[in-house]
Write a protein that holds these residues in place. Structure first.
Motif, mmCIF file in Angstrom:
data_model
loop_
_atom_site.group_PDB
_atom_site.id
_atom_site.type_symbol
_atom_site.label_atom_id
_atom_site.label_comp_id
_atom_site.label_asym_id
_atom_site.label_seq_id
_atom_site.Cartn_x
_atom_site.Cartn_y
_atom_site.Cartn_z
ATOM 1 N N UNK A 13 -17.411 -41.361 -66.304
ATOM 2 C CA UNK A 13 -16.329 -41.725 -65.378
ATOM 3 C C UNK A 13 -15.994 -43.205 -65.533
ATOM 4 N N UNK A 14 -14.701 -43.514 -65.606
ATOM 5 C CA UNK A 14 -14.246 -44.893 -65.740
ATOM 6 C C UNK A 14 -13.125 -45.163 -64.752
ATOM 7 N N UNK A 15 -13.232 -46.282 -64.043
ATOM 8 C CA UNK A 15 -12.158 -46.766 -63.186
ATOM 9 C C UNK A 15 -11.661 -48.096 -63.719
ATOM 10 N N UNK A 16 -10.359 -48.321 -63.630
ATOM 11 C CA UNK A 16 -9.735 -49.492 -64.242
ATOM 12 C C UNK A 16 -8.864 -50.205 -63.212
ATOM 13 N N UNK A 17 -9.089 -51.518 -63.075
ATOM 14 C CA UNK A 17 -8.253 -52.339 -62.199
ATOM 15 C C UNK A 17 -7.653 -53.467 -63.019
ATOM 16 N N UNK A 18 -6.323 -53.496 -63.096
ATOM 17 C CA UNK A 18 -5.627 -54.544 -63.818
ATOM 18 C C UNK A 18 -4.693 -55.319 -62.913
ATOM 19 N N UNK A 19 -4.045 -56.315 -63.486
ATOM 20 C CA UNK A 19 -3.107 -57.130 -62.704
ATOM 21 C C UNK A 19 -1.788 -56.416 -62.492
ATOM 22 N N UNK A 20 -1.408 -55.556 -63.418
ATOM 23 C CA UNK A 20 -0.138 -54.836 -63.291
ATOM 24 C C UNK A 20 -0.364 -53.354 -63.560
ATOM 25 N N UNK A 21 0.529 -52.555 -63.005
ATOM 26 C CA UNK A 21 0.417 -51.106 -63.195
ATOM 27 C C UNK A 21 0.598 -50.730 -64.658
ATOM 28 N N UNK A 22 1.466 -51.469 -65.359
ATOM 29 C CA UNK A 22 1.729 -51.148 -66.755
ATOM 30 C C UNK A 22 0.532 -51.375 -67.650
ATOM 31 N N UNK A 23 -0.093 -52.554 -67.541
ATOM 32 C CA UNK A 23 -1.255 -52.850 -68.380
ATOM 33 C C UNK A 23 -2.427 -51.941 -68.041
#
Length: 377
Positions: free
Chosen positions: A181-191
C-alpha cells in the motif's frame, strides 16, 4: 613502460547495461561506503575533507550580456571525492542545473562523472551520471530501510512526489517486498496524480496506490515514510511538517530532503540516525546556524540542537555503527526512527567504481584514447 592512457566512455544506455539500476546491489555498495566514511578512509573537498563540493551561483541581475541570472536551482557544481577500501579511486561529479530545463524536456540537472586512478590521476572512465546520482540517492536511504525498517512493513508514504521519491521508493520496495500500500502527498493534484499513475504501472506488488489530501492522512498508517520535498526558500516554516501525533508507532522516516519536526519530539522519543557526521559538521562550518534553513536536511537542525546544548552527542547515531553491529538496529516494533540523509560525493565514487569495473569486465561502452605519448611530460 607504456605511457598510453585509454579511458572508458559510458553513455546512459551503457550505464543501464552495466547495472546502474540494481537498487539492492547499490544499497550494499552505499553501506560499504558509509562504513569507510565512519572509519575515515575517504576525502572530500575543503580543508575539513568533508565539503559537499564547490558551487557556482549567479546574481539576480547580471551586469554582463550572456551571464545567467539567478533562478530556481540555477547553478553549476563540482563534487569531488576519494574513497579507499576496495574502491581506491577518486572522482568528481559535475553538473549544471536549471529548473527551466523541464520546459525543454530535459532533467533539472544534467550530470557527468569522471573516475580517476588514485596513483597517476589518469581518467579511468567518463560516464553519464543522472542515473548514477539518482540510484545512489535512493540507495543511501535504502541502508536505513535494510537495518531499521520493520521486517513486516506493509504501508509506505511519499511526501514530495518527485525524482528523488522515485528512486527512494524503488529501493524501499525492493528491500521490503511485503509493502502493498502506498499513499502520496504532493504540492499539486497534477504532480501527485502523475506519481500515483507511475507507481501503479511500475510496481505490481502495490495493490493500493492513492493520493492523500494532507501529510497526516498520508502517514497515519505508514510503516515507512519518505520525505522527499525540495527545500523551500522561505525556510523551515515552509518545510513539510510531521507532528509526532500523526506518526505511526514503529515508523521509519527517510529524510533525504526538507522536513520539520517539533524540537520536543527530537529531544525526546525520536531516535535520530544520520548518514555521516562529517558532512553535518562541514555544513555547520560553512553555513553556521542557517544551515538547516538553507539546506532543509533535518540532520543539520539536529546538529544545531547539539551545538546549542539541547541534545547530547549520544542522541545522534551513525548508520555505519548500526550496519557494523556497534549499535543495535531496530530495538522494538514501537520506536520511531528518523534517518537523515545529506548525500555525498563519496557515494557517487563508490557506485561509479563498481559500475566501471563491471563495464570493463563485460566490455561495455567505448574505449577512447587520451594519448599514446604525452606531448608535455
Amino acid at each position: 613502460m607504456s605511457t598510453r592512457i585509454n579511458f572508458r566512455y559510458l553513455s546512459e544506455p551503457d550505464m543501464v547495461e552495466a547495472g546502474v539500476g540494481d537498487v539492492v546491489r547499490c544499497t550494499d555498495v552505499m553501506e560499504e561506503a558509509l562504513v569507510l566514511l565512519r572509519q575515515g578512509d575517504y576525502r572530500m573537498a575543503g580543508d575539513n575533507g568533508n565539503s559537499h563540493g564547490a558551487m557556482i551561483t549567479f546574481p539576480e541581475a547580471p551586469g554582463f550580456d550572456g551571464m545567467p541570472k539567478d533562478g530556481p536551482d540555477r547553478r553549476f557544481m563540482a563534487m569531488p571525492a576519494y574513497l579507499g577500501g576496495r574502491f581506491g579511486t577518486s572522482g568528481v561529479k559535475w553538473y549544471g542545473s536549471n529548473t527551466e530545463n523541464r520546459q525543454k524536456g530535459l532533467p533539472r540537472s544534467i550530470h557527468v562523472f569522471v573516475l580517476n586512478d588514485r596513483d597517476t590521476g589518469a581518467p579511468l572512465a567518463i560516464m553519464s551520471a543522472n542515473l548514477l546520482s539518482a540510484y545512489r540517492t535512493g540507495a543511501v536511504p535504502g541502508v536505513g530501510v535494510k537495518h531499521l525498517a520493520r521486517a513486516d512493513a506493509k504501508v509506505a508514504a511519499v511526501v514530495g512526489p518527485g525524482v528523488i521519491a522515485r528512486s527512494v521508493l524503488e529501493t524501499t520496495l525492493a528491500l521490503r517486498p511485503s509493502i502493498d500500500t502506498l499513499l502520496v502527498k504532493g504540492r499539486s493534484a497534477g504532480s501527485t496524480q502523475t506519481f500515483v499513475d507511475w507507481a501503479k504501472a511500475k510496481f505490481p506488488q502495490l495493490s493500493s496506490v492513492t493520493s492523500a489530501e494532507t501529510i497526516e492522512e498520508a502517514i497515519a498508517d505508514a510503516d515507512i515514510v519518505m520525505a522527499t520535498t525540495s527545500t523551500d526558500a522561505a525556510g523551515s516554516e515552509a518545510f513539510p511538517y510531521f507532528p509526532k501525533s500523526a506518526i505511526k508507532p514503529g515508523a521509519l522516516l527517510l529524510l533525504p530532503a526538507a522536513a520539520r519536526f517539533d524540537d520536543d519530539f527530537l529531544q525526546g522519543d525520536a531516535r535520530l540516525v544520520i548518514d555521516a557526521e562529517g558532512l553535518y559538521q562541514a555544513w555547520l562550518e560553512e553555513y553556521g546556524p542557517t544551515a538547516y534553513q538553507i539546506l532543509g536536511i533535518p540532520g543539520s537542525h539536529w546538529f544545531g540542537l547539539l551545538d546549542d546544548g539541547k541534545i547530547p552527542a549520544s542522541k545522534i547515531e551513525e548508520i555505519a555503527d548500526i550496519a557494523t553491529g556497534k549499535l543495535p538496529g531496530r530495538r522494538n516494533d514501537e520506536e520511531i526512527i528518523l534517518y537523515s540523509v545529506g548525500g555525498m560525493p563519496v557515494e557517487d565514487v563508490a557506485w561509479a567504481t563498481d559500475l566501471y569495473r563491471a563495464a570493463d569486465e563485460q566490455n561495455i561502452g567505448t574505449v577512447l584514447n587520451l594519448w599514446d605519448t604525452p606531448a608535455l611530460a
